[in-house]
Design a protein around this motif. Structure first.
Motif, PDB file in Angstrom:
ATOM      1  N   GLU A   1       1.527   4.511  -2.820  1.00  0.00           N
ATOM      2  CA  GLU A   1       1.565   5.938  -2.497  1.00  0.00           C
ATOM      3  C   GLU A   1       2.851   6.575  -3.007  1.00  0.00           C
ATOM      4  O   GLU A   1       2.831   7.664  -3.610  1.00  0.00           O
ATOM      5  CB  GLU A   1       1.442   6.134  -0.984  1.00  0.00           C
TER       6      GLU A   1
ATOM      7  N   ALA B   1       0.836  -1.205   0.000  1.00  0.00           N
ATOM      8  CA  ALA B   1       0.000   0.000   0.000  1.00  0.00           C
ATOM      9  C   ALA B   1       0.870   1.253   0.000  1.00  0.00           C
ATOM     10  O   ALA B   1       0.607   2.207  -0.746  1.00  0.00           O
ATOM     11  CB  ALA B   1      -0.928  -0.010   1.214  1.00  0.00           C
ATOM     12  N   ARG B   2       1.910   1.254   0.821  1.00  0.00           N
ATOM     13  CA  ARG B   2       2.798   2.419   0.865  1.00  0.00           C
ATOM     14  C   ARG B   2       3.571   2.579  -0.449  1.00  0.00           C
ATOM     15  O   ARG B   2       3.868   3.694  -0.877  1.00  0.00           O
ATOM     16  CB  ARG B   2       3.778   2.288   2.041  1.00  0.00           C
TER      17      ARG B   2
ATOM     18  N   TRP C   1      -4.974   1.165  -6.888  1.00  0.00           N
ATOM     19  CA  TRP C   1      -4.922   0.157  -5.839  1.00  0.00           C
ATOM     20  C   TRP C   1      -5.787  -1.049  -6.210  1.00  0.00           C
ATOM     21  O   TRP C   1      -5.341  -2.197  -6.108  1.00  0.00           O
ATOM     22  CB  TRP C   1      -5.391   0.764  -4.530  1.00  0.00           C
TER      23      TRP C   1
ATOM     24  N   ARG D   1      -9.052   9.468  -4.427  1.00  0.00           N
ATOM     25  CA  ARG D   1      -8.174   8.876  -3.426  1.00  0.00           C
ATOM     26  C   ARG D   1      -8.960   8.643  -2.133  1.00  0.00           C
ATOM     27  O   ARG D   1      -9.542   9.574  -1.576  1.00  0.00           O
ATOM     28  CB  ARG D   1      -6.981   9.789  -3.145  1.00  0.00           C
TER      29      ARG D   1
ATOM     30  N   ASN E   1      -7.813   6.761   3.570  1.00  0.00           N
ATOM     31  CA  ASN E   1      -6.735   6.034   4.238  1.00  0.00           C
ATOM     32  C   ASN E   1      -5.618   5.608   3.290  1.00  0.00           C
ATOM     33  O   ASN E   1      -4.758   4.805   3.656  1.00  0.00           O
ATOM     34  CB  ASN E   1      -7.291   4.796   4.943  1.00  0.00           C
ATOM     35  N   LEU E   2      -5.619   6.125   2.043  1.00  0.00           N
ATOM     36  CA  LEU E   2      -4.570   5.762   1.091  1.00  0.00           C
ATOM     37  C   LEU E   2      -4.326   6.932   0.150  1.00  0.00           C
ATOM     38  O   LEU E   2      -5.245   7.382  -0.541  1.00  0.00           O
ATOM     39  CB  LEU E   2      -4.977   4.519   0.284  1.00  0.00           C
TER      40      LEU E   2
END
Length: 398
Positions: free
Chosen positions: A121, A117-118, A373, A362, A365-366
């Motif tokens: 980002e 997930a990071r 995603w 977006r 939380n992301l």
């Protein structure tokens, strides 16, 4: 002379490709561009993916297709190094393909899901930074992850002897036949000799830098090259070309590769060269100038091929294991490289509009678009299942 690819060679190539793709989930992702786009459409991903501006895209933007490339002045930049699938299309496809490649590499490194997930980002932030400053000379030096710094340092110190030792297992100008290099048919030898000694092709070989029309290059040796993953099954050759000079003989290692129709989706109404090799060349000049300046096109009998000199500095980024910090830095930096390749083709207003599109959708939380995603997650699942089924069929009894 009629050219026919030996049937036993084709059978061996396809078997090698299947086994190579069974080595890891990441290798399976790299070798399955066609399934990537089919599964993206089947999962409904194409309905949620935004339509970006029509620009040249890599079309197969995974980790192994980025790396250091040298230009004629010896300057090395990290650029896209494989344009076989390049088309005028949607830049969002390159982001999804890169995201899937990074996510698969992270899974292979036993990193937790939160790291993926990071990484998404970091990818988006790096890509957006490229649009704020598409000048590739700025903002990149301090951002390189260790895997990129290592490969860049290796590239800067390499000479012909390193290239010959790595590719040919010897510093002498001779291609060793064996597992990677196979003997040619008479028709292949004749066709390759005509290609690499033809002045429009030989003149772009930088190692044979000569404006003397009397100094004709000649082919010293050549062989069929069993290389790559997704391209296995296509014609590919290595040739050593030499030119006599006052200081002795100069050598160059040349890669001759068949170009075929792409599987990456083409933007509606896009105008591209109809010849596959000319399409690859046009894409290289737009996306990777260092590479585009060192390429030419030709025909090997009825087949379209592109020709490029292999420079000692040309390396791919190999990822066996990621640490958490390296994974995040690599995601940001490589997306920056891809973003610069896209942004260079856009007018400022179009760049701003595409950057604004990326900002939308977006979740709280992301800090990455939900379409990116969702696409990466869905495709990761499809590829994991496909990989295990592939291993059962092709590698269980190996």
């Amino acid at each position: 002379m009629k050219f026919v690819v030996p049937a036993d060679r084709l059978a061996t190539l396809h078997a090698r490709r299947d086994l190579k793709m069974a080595r890891s989930a990441h290798a399976y992702v790299r070798g399955n561009t066609e399934l990537f786009y089919r599964w993206l459409a089947e999962e409904g991903g194409e309905r949620i993916v935004p339509e970006g501006p029509d620009v040249w895209i890599c079309g197969d933007c995974h980790l192994g297709n980025l790396g250091p490339i040298a230009n004629g002045d010896g300057r090395v930049e990290i650029q896209i190094r494989d344009l076989d699938q390049a088309v005028i299309g949607n830049p969002a496809h390159d982001l999804i393909r890169l995201g899937l490649s990074l996510a698969t590499a992270a899974r292979g490194s036993d990193l937790p899901g939160v790291v993926t997930a990071r990484m998404m980002e970091e990818m988006v932030e790096g890509y957006e930074d490229a649009f704020a400053d598409p000048d590739e000379r700025k903002k990149t030096a301090g951002w390189e992850p260790e895997i990129v710094r290592v490969v860049r340092r290796r590239a800067l110190g390499r000479k012909w002897r390193h290239l010959a030792k790595e590719r040919l297992d010897d510093v002498e100008p001779k291609i060793p036949l064996g597992r990677r290099f196979w003997p040619l048919t008479e028709a292949e030898t004749t066709g390759l000799r005509d290609i690499v000694t033809h002045r429009p092709v030989s003149s772009m070989i930088l190692s044979l830098d000569s404006k003397d029309e009397e100094r004709a290059p000649k082919m010293v040796d050549a062989a069929y090259w069993m290389k790559g993953c997704s391209s296995l099954g296509l014609m590919r050759y290595a040739a050593i070309v030499a030119l006599e000079g006052q200081r002795g003989r100069d050598h160059a290692l040349v890669d001759i590769k068949e170009a075929v129709a792409p599987v990456a989706p083409i933007a509606p109404g896009a105008v591209m060269p109809t010849d596959p090799a000319e399409r690859v060349l046009a894409a290289a000049r737009a996306l990777s100038p260092h590479l585009g300046d060192r390429m030419g096109t030709a025909r090997l009998h009825e087949h379209s091929v592109f020709v490029r000199e292999l420079m000692p500095q040309d390396l791919k980024i190999e990822v066996e294991q990621f640490s958490r910090g390296e994974a995040l830095k690599a995601a940001r930096y490589l997306a920056l490289v891809v973003g610069k390749a896209h942004a260079r083709q856009m007018e400022p207003e179009i760049r701003r509009s595409w950057a604004q599109t990326l900002q939308r959708g977006r979740p709280r939380n992301l800090n990455a678009p939900s379409w990116l995603w969702r696409s990466v997650v869905d495709l990761t699942g499809r590829h994991e299942k496909g990989y295990l089924d592939h291993c059962r069929v092709h590698a269980l009894n190996d």
